[in-house]
Design an enzyme around this catalytic site. Structure first.
Site, short mmCIF file in Angstrom:
data_model
loop_
_atom_site.label_atom_id
_atom_site.label_comp_id
_atom_site.label_asym_id
_atom_site.label_seq_id
_atom_site.Cartn_x
_atom_site.Cartn_y
_atom_site.Cartn_z
N THR A 1 -4.81 14.58 8.24
CA THR A 1 -5.04 14.49 6.79
C THR A 1 -3.73 14.69 6.03
O THR A 1 -3.49 14.06 5.01
CB THR A 1 -6.09 15.55 6.36
OG1 THR A 1 -7.21 15.45 7.25
CG2 THR A 1 -6.56 15.32 4.96
N LYS B 1 -17.80 13.17 -6.16
CA LYS B 1 -16.91 14.32 -6.39
C LYS B 1 -17.24 14.93 -7.76
O LYS B 1 -18.25 15.61 -7.87
CB LYS B 1 -15.47 13.89 -6.17
CG LYS B 1 -15.26 13.67 -4.65
CD LYS B 1 -13.95 13.09 -4.21
CE LYS B 1 -13.98 12.94 -2.68
NZ LYS B 1 -12.91 12.11 -2.14
N THR C 1 -26.72 -3.25 3.80
CA THR C 1 -27.05 -1.82 3.90
C THR C 1 -28.04 -1.47 2.80
O THR C 1 -28.07 -2.11 1.75
CB THR C 1 -25.75 -0.98 3.80
OG1 THR C 1 -26.06 0.37 4.11
CG2 THR C 1 -25.12 -1.05 2.43
N THR C 2 -28.84 -0.46 3.07
CA THR C 2 -29.86 -0.05 2.10
C THR C 2 -29.22 0.44 0.80
O THR C 2 -28.24 1.19 0.83
CB THR C 2 -30.71 1.08 2.73
OG1 THR C 2 -31.28 0.58 3.93
CG2 THR C 2 -31.81 1.54 1.80
N THR D 1 -15.74 7.26 -7.31
CA THR D 1 -16.84 7.84 -6.52
C THR D 1 -17.82 8.54 -7.44
O THR D 1 -17.45 9.01 -8.52
CB THR D 1 -16.32 8.84 -5.47
OG1 THR D 1 -17.43 9.29 -4.67
CG2 THR D 1 -15.69 10.07 -6.11
N SER E 1 0.84 -1.19 0.00
CA SER E 1 0.00 0.00 0.00
C SER E 1 0.88 1.25 0.00
O SER E 1 1.81 1.37 0.80
CB SER E 1 -0.89 -0.05 1.25
OG SER E 1 -1.66 1.12 1.36
C1 PLP Z 1 -13.00 11.14 -0.95
C2 PLP Z 1 -12.14 9.93 -1.13
C3 PLP Z 1 -12.67 8.65 -1.02
C4 PLP Z 1 -14.05 8.41 -0.50
O1 PLP Z 1 -15.02 8.71 -1.45
P1 PLP Z 1 -16.47 9.18 -0.95
O2 PLP Z 1 -17.34 8.89 -2.10
O3 PLP Z 1 -16.36 10.61 -0.59
O4 PLP Z 1 -16.80 8.34 0.25
C5 PLP Z 1 -11.87 7.58 -1.35
N1 PLP Z 1 -10.60 7.74 -1.76
C6 PLP Z 1 -10.05 8.97 -1.85
C7 PLP Z 1 -8.64 9.10 -2.32
C8 PLP Z 1 -10.80 10.10 -1.52
O5 PLP Z 1 -10.24 11.30 -1.56
#
Ligand code: PLP
Length: 425
Positions: A381, A266, A295-296, A263, A155
């Site tokens: 972070t 974003k 989960t739903t 995702t 990782s």
């Molecule tokens: C935001 C993020 C996620 C999580 O995605 P969400 O849809 O917001 O839960 C996963 N990996 C990285 C690198 C991110 O920045």
């Protein structure tokens, strides 16, 4: 009745020993964060449909007009008319919720279609949708590592919290390689016998530095050592590649990656997460990942909106081009004003402050005096001493906004330059 029950409970239970003060325990943790200048304050925002990046900031019950510079709605798609209408129409047709898990009555036609679209989008056989990108990472990673038994995972040290959580939930042994360091990765991988199952996990764009993972180099090592590859494309989907399906597409390397994760929250401006991979891997995840099963399911209207957004960005690159143009423009202004930022080729501009208290103060000055909203990014972070303002200019920021922000930043840096920020260990 309830009252009586409470009294009985209270009277009948006698405390043994000195009472433990639970609140004090939690309070001490909160005080620790406050002392270190990293207690999180969440700014309250009201977004304005059709008016991004303008929004209201709600402070002491008052609404203030602000400009948002730190949104992950990179292209403003959450306010795109087609996306909005698709969600409204679908709600009217199908209601708000999905009504159940994927297994029990929640498997909408909309979500099945979206999975097919996502598979095509990433040139994979299949896709699996989750409640969020976080859940997609955590569930998929822990599940594949556990199914592979006795696996070892490699990782990147800068991988996202959701990836780390997935690894921690598994029983696999782990090796953390130095960020994007191919020599280190290969040295680690060589320690293990050929027969041991191996998975390499990395990201295509690292969200806090805005640099790119070496997809080509890592895929080559993976091939040589017969390792599976897992790529988090969360910050790249919608943003890179001709179709907007990410960096693997831009580099023509979709086939070298076994599992692509993304995702819908974003650049696509909605919510949800997914993986795209082979039929077999997706079937295994669908069958074993508890974060998928128990989960739903996402509501059909949300899914329809995501689908509209993906299909829109597949054809339109106007937003990507404008976004790119504005990133270059802001960097040009920052250079001119001698404001220190981390240069990279992505859409993310980290403006370096390198002290948590000053970072917070600059952010406060920008918001209170200039109505520019950039959330300070502090430890954990980013590493201690590298605190920053992470700016993501979008296609809807104007040249004037970009210029004004630069001037405000210059002022805030100057105003805080003489302050003595005690060094945080
Ligand atoms: C935001 C993020 C996620 C999580 O995605 P969400 O849809 O917001 O839960 C996963 N990996 C990285 C690198 C991110 O920045």
């Amino acid at each position: 009745m309830l009252k009586i029950l409470n009294i009985v409970l209270f009277k009948s239970s006698k405390l043994i020993g000195k009472p433990l003060n639970y609140s004090d325990i939690f309070k001490s943790y909160l005080n620790k964060l406050k002392k270190e200048g990293r207690y999180r304050h969440f700014n309250e925002i009201e977004r304005k449909a059709g008016n991004h990046p303008n929004a209201f900031w709600i402070s002491e019950s008052k609404k203030n007009d602000i400009i948002v510079w730190c949104s992950n709605d990179y292209l403003g798609m959450s306010q795109n008319k087609l996306v909005i209408n698709s969600m409204i129409d679908s709600v009217k047709k199908m209601g708000t919720g999905s009504g159940g898990t994927r297994n029990i009555s929640g498997n909408s036609n909309a979500i099945v279609q979206l999975e097919n679209e996502l598979a095509n989008f990433h040139l994979k056989e299949k896709a699996v949708v989750f409640s969020s990108g976080y859940v997609a990472n955590e569930s998929t990673i822990s599940t594949i590592l556990n199914l592979l038994k006795d696996a070892v995972v490699f990782s990147d040290e800068k991988n996202h919290a959701s990836i780390i959580s997935g690894i921690k939930k598994s029983k696999a042994s782990k090796e953390i390689f130095k960020h994007n360091d191919l020599n280190h990765l290969e040295a680690l991988i060589k320690k293990y016998p050929a027969k041991k199952p191996k998975v390499i996990i990395f990201e295509s764009i690292y969200s806090m530095d805005g640099d790119f993972g070496d997809i080509f180099g890592i895929s080559k090592i993976a091939k040589k050592h017969n390792a599976l590859t897992y790529l988090d494309e969360v910050h790249a989907v919608g943003m890179y590649g001709k179709k907007g399906s990410g960096m693997a597409e831009e580099l023509g390397l979709q086939n070298s990656i076994d599992i692509i994760q993304g995702t819908l929250g974003k650049a696509f401006g909605t919510m949800g997460g997914y993986i795209a991979s082979s039929n077999i891997i997706c079937d295994a995840i669908r069958s074993y990942a508890s974060g998928y099963i128990f989960t739903t399911a996402l509501p059909p209207a949300l899914v329809k909106a995501a689908s509209t957004s993906i299909n829109y960005l597949l054809k339109s690159d106007k937003e990507r081009k404008l976004q790119h143009k504005n990133t270059i423009l802001l960097k040009k202004y920052l250079l001119k004003e001698n404001i220190n930022f981390m240069d990279n080729k992505s859409h993310i501009i980290p403006i370096m402050v390198n002290n948590p208290l000053r970072c917070k103060e600059i952010s406060n000055i920008l918001l209170n005096e200039f109505k520019h909203y950039i959330q300070p990014i502090n430890y954990p972070t980013v590493p201690v001493g590298t605190e920053r303002l992470r700016v993501t200019p979008g296609p809807l920021h104007t040249e004037k906004m970009i210029y004004d922000l630069t001037i405000a930043l210059k002022y805030a840096f100057k105003k805080t330059s003489k302050n003595n920020y005690s060094k945080i260990a």
